[in-house]
Design an enzyme around this catalytic site. Sequence first.
Site, PDB file in Angstrom:
ATOM      1  CE  LYS A  18      -3.926  -2.366   2.121  1.00  0.00           C
ATOM      2  NZ  LYS A  18      -4.718  -2.683   3.303  1.00  0.00           N
ATOM      3  CG  ASP A  71      -9.693  -0.026   4.638  1.00  0.00           C
ATOM      4  OD1 ASP A  71      -9.701  -0.314   3.429  1.00  0.00           O
ATOM      5  OD2 ASP A  71      -8.953  -0.558   5.473  1.00  0.00           O
ATOM      6  CD  GLN A  96      -3.616  -4.172   6.444  1.00  0.00           C
ATOM      7  OE1 GLN A  96      -3.727  -3.132   5.801  1.00  0.00           O
ATOM      8  NE2 GLN A  96      -3.991  -5.336   5.959  1.00  0.00           N
TER       9      GLN A  96
END
Length: 294
Positions: free
Chosen positions: A58, A125, A102
Amino acid sequence: MPETQIAEILDGKACAADTRNGLKERVSVHTGKGNRAPGLAVILVGDNPASELYVKNKITACKNVGIESFLHKFPADASEEEVMKTVQILNDSDTVDGILVQLPLPGHLNEAKILEAMRPDKDADGLHPYNLGLLLSGKPGLQPCTPAGIMVLLDKYNVKLEGVKATVIGRSNLVGKPIALMLMQRNATVTICHSRTKNLKEIVQETDVLVVAIGKSQFVQGDWIKPGAVVVDVGIHYEKGEGDKSIITGDVDYKAAKPVAKMITPVPGGVGPMTVAQLLANTVYSYEKRLGLQ
Ligand code: GUN
């Protein structure tokens, strides 16, 4: 369709590269006019090797399109207060447009509480309940990256969704539930299956568009697939192959499914790159909104 047909590959790697190129261009137009670069903060707790690899990918992808990234790495025993404090600092930061936590987090941390602490407009996200609520209501907003990436990939290959029978295997907030909503929004008739579903094979055998996010290696067998179906495999598993070689598998038995399906995502190179590209797209979307650049 005869069973000897070899499925077309839904090439997530190439499609993600297209998305990144578009974003790179957009970012360079903005920075060329004197605006700061977009910023994505990544919170990583613990040393799960898969999570470390995903975060590394990422961050590399951010660099590629001109997004500045800020990694906040915590030891596996970090306290909830520490992580929450960082989320608050990032919420208040003028140079951070997106925040990513994460997952999975270590068991002692309350995942829902941490996700809910994020400013919804920085939720890169799309996992904050506010953003999931927008998705449920059919309104635009930040959407979870994996399902949003799958939709971009299906559209790239002109996969028909209107009126088709779609089945989602898996019911997580990360993939299963949001992809089911997105497919329904596009007028597919959606069945959501999970580990307790009875007659799963029979349901899959009637499915035109199958999305598998069950987290079990090669769970879906070739003879479950309806000839001519489109198969999207969200799973990724690192397994021991012959000798010391490690092999990567998905949630679908790819070799067996490929001669039956019309289109299929490979693992790796299918859904994974699309997830990362969509994270970048969400970050640039938040940045443009914050700076009034849309
Ligand atoms: N872990 C596995 N996939 C994802 C994802 O898309 N987002 C986050 N935050 N964590 C993940």
